[in-house]
Design a protein around this motif. Sequence first.
Motif, short mmCIF file in Angstrom:
data_model
loop_
_atom_site.label_atom_id
_atom_site.label_comp_id
_atom_site.label_asym_id
_atom_site.label_seq_id
_atom_site.Cartn_x
_atom_site.Cartn_y
_atom_site.Cartn_z
N UNK A 12 0.75 -1.24 0.13
CA UNK A 12 -0.13 -0.04 0.04
C UNK A 12 0.82 1.31 0.10
N UNK A 13 1.75 1.17 0.73
CA UNK A 13 2.93 2.47 0.86
C UNK A 13 3.32 2.58 -0.34
N UNK A 14 3.90 1.62 -1.30
CA UNK A 14 4.52 1.58 -2.55
C UNK A 14 3.56 2.02 -3.52
N UNK A 15 2.28 1.75 -3.52
CA UNK A 15 1.27 2.19 -4.52
C UNK A 15 0.90 3.57 -4.13
N UNK B 200 2.08 4.01 -11.13
CA UNK B 200 2.40 3.11 -12.39
C UNK B 200 2.87 1.82 -11.87
N UNK B 201 2.31 0.71 -12.48
CA UNK B 201 2.73 -0.52 -12.35
C UNK B 201 4.36 -0.77 -12.19
N UNK B 202 4.67 -0.17 -13.29
CA UNK B 202 6.23 -0.40 -13.56
C UNK B 202 7.14 0.00 -12.46
N UNK B 203 6.71 1.25 -12.12
CA UNK B 203 7.30 1.99 -10.72
C UNK B 203 7.26 1.25 -9.42
#
Length: 150
Positions: A54-57, A62-65
Amino acid sequence: MDISFLPCKKGSYHKIISKPASDKDLNNISQCIGTNWEMMAPFLLGTNTTVTVEQIKEDHKGSHKCVYYLLYNWRAQTNDPSLAHLFHSMYQAGMSMTIDWNAIADKLKVTIKDIQACKAGYPGQEQEQEQETGQQQASGDVACRGSMEI
């Protein structure tokens, strides 16, 4: 000692796969992972993956990042940052996510057989598992572990 090929439990693979994953490798691999990338998180990071995902999102659009930063977090936390370990963990995650293994092989300049050799295990896996078991026994928390065949 010739390190051009290192043995795996089934077959052998190229020395590139036994090296630590670089930023460039993580970037190349992240471009080849599509839907349901979040399914890898428990296999790469272990516990508390929901918070991490969740933190990354939230931090990266963007999916790649997002995939790149998941792999980046894996590399920072693991005792074995080799591509072989990464691929083994990705195979453990199963078929519920989209991974273009052929594109990964092309980008890393290895064969698909090199990558598939990591499905069964990777050099250093037994030593890593012994260390984990020793740490768990020292803490009194020993869990049963199984392996998932795909």
